[in-house]
Design an enzyme around this catalytic site. Structure first.
Site, mmCIF file in Angstrom:
data_model
loop_
_atom_site.group_PDB
_atom_site.id
_atom_site.type_symbol
_atom_site.label_atom_id
_atom_site.label_comp_id
_atom_site.label_asym_id
_atom_site.label_seq_id
_atom_site.Cartn_x
_atom_site.Cartn_y
_atom_site.Cartn_z
ATOM 1 N N HIS A 47 0.830 -1.209 0.000
ATOM 2 C CA HIS A 47 0.000 0.000 0.000
ATOM 3 C C HIS A 47 0.868 1.265 0.000
ATOM 4 C CE1 HIS A 47 -3.726 -2.341 0.907
ATOM 5 N NE2 HIS A 47 -2.828 -3.169 1.401
ATOM 6 N N HIS A 51 -1.507 3.439 -5.018
ATOM 7 C CA HIS A 51 -1.662 1.986 -5.090
ATOM 8 C C HIS A 51 -3.115 1.607 -5.339
ATOM 9 C CE1 HIS A 51 -2.514 2.940 -0.864
ATOM 10 N NE2 HIS A 51 -3.318 1.872 -0.885
ATOM 11 N N ASP A 53 -6.147 -1.074 -4.489
ATOM 12 C CA ASP A 53 -6.675 -2.088 -3.586
ATOM 13 C C ASP A 53 -7.520 -3.071 -4.382
ATOM 14 O OD1 ASP A 53 -5.523 -0.927 -1.371
ATOM 15 O OD2 ASP A 53 -7.370 0.004 -0.638
ATOM 16 N N HIS A 57 -8.201 -7.353 -0.347
ATOM 17 C CA HIS A 57 -7.829 -6.472 0.767
ATOM 18 C C HIS A 57 -8.796 -6.636 1.940
ATOM 19 C CE1 HIS A 57 -6.200 -3.175 2.931
ATOM 20 N NE2 HIS A 57 -7.015 -2.237 2.505
ATOM 21 N N HIS A 157 -14.502 0.499 2.069
ATOM 22 C CA HIS A 157 -13.827 -0.534 1.291
ATOM 23 C C HIS A 157 -14.788 -1.666 0.934
ATOM 24 C CE1 HIS A 157 -9.884 1.178 2.571
ATOM 25 N NE2 HIS A 157 -9.448 0.581 1.469
ATOM 26 N N GLU A 169 -5.850 4.525 -4.180
ATOM 27 C CA GLU A 169 -5.525 5.478 -3.122
ATOM 28 C C GLU A 169 -4.179 6.134 -3.419
ATOM 29 O OE1 GLU A 169 -7.771 3.108 0.517
ATOM 30 O OE2 GLU A 169 -5.661 2.650 0.098
#
Length: 205
Positions: A47, A51, A53, A57, A157, A169
């Site tokens: 992360h 990056h 996700d 995750h 998330h 992110e």
């Protein structure tokens, strides 16, 4: 054609999530020019910086970063101007914005003017995530190192990733005007990883 590189540079001492030292990248020179060539070894959190996700995750057995469909990560991206927002992005903040089905929505906030490791960064609350999911967007990107900030159970998330809506992110959107772009977001192909650093660029269309 103008190209906007909206990725963070990676280096030791860079902004990391909540300034946690264990998240700092480390670099070691393993061979130098006196031996003919220079080679380095990097230790990176998945992360780190900008990056992506993947569902793994937050979802046991979910798709990993290497398994993501590149068709989701290459295509129309739309930058929304949310610089007036303080503290958190709500569904009300998104109402009236040009949120369209099938687009990758990139949220430009005051975060893009900050160092990137502030504990009180502007985040996307769960209600706003539900709004974007209902709009059937392809993905969501935020200019903070986290898309949520200490919400119990990680509802932002989960709302997105459980529906196959990919999260990026650590974007840097300061220089990018709001509008529609061609986006390319390519994560490192790390087998089994729940996230991966990525180079993300926007092309004017």
């Amino acid at each position: 054609m103008r190209i906007y590189d909206i990725s963070m540079p990676i280096y030791h001492g860079m902004p990391v999530y909540k300034d946690r030292d264990e998240k700092q990248p480390r670099m070691e020179i393993t061979r130098n020019y006196e031996k003919g060539v220079r080679e380095t070894r990097w230790l990176l959190d998945t992360h780190t910086g900008t990056h992506i996700d993947a569902p793994a995750h937050v979802i046991p057995g979910g798709a990993t970063a290497a398994e993501l469909d590149l068709a989701v990560l290459i295509g129309t991206g739309r930058v929304l101007d949310l610089r007036a927002v303080n503290d958190r992005i709500t569904a009300g903040d998104l109402a009236g914005q040009p949120v369209r089905a099938g687009e990758f929505i990139l949220l430009k906030t005051k975060n893009s003017w900050a160092a990137g490791n502030e504990p009180d960064f502007i985040y996307l609350e769960a209600g706003a995530a539900h709004y974007l999911a209902a709009a059937m967007v392809r993905g969501v990107g935020l200019d903070a190192l986290g898309v949520e900030r200490g919400q119990p159970g990680y509802p932002t998330h989960r709302t997105l990733l459980e529906r196959g809506i990919i999260v990026i992110e650590g974007l840097r959107l300061k220089e990018v005007p709001p509008g529609r772009y061609q986006m390319l977001a390519l994560p490192l192909r790390l087998l089994g990883a729940e996230a991966a650093p990525a180079r993300v660029v926007l092309l004017e269309v």
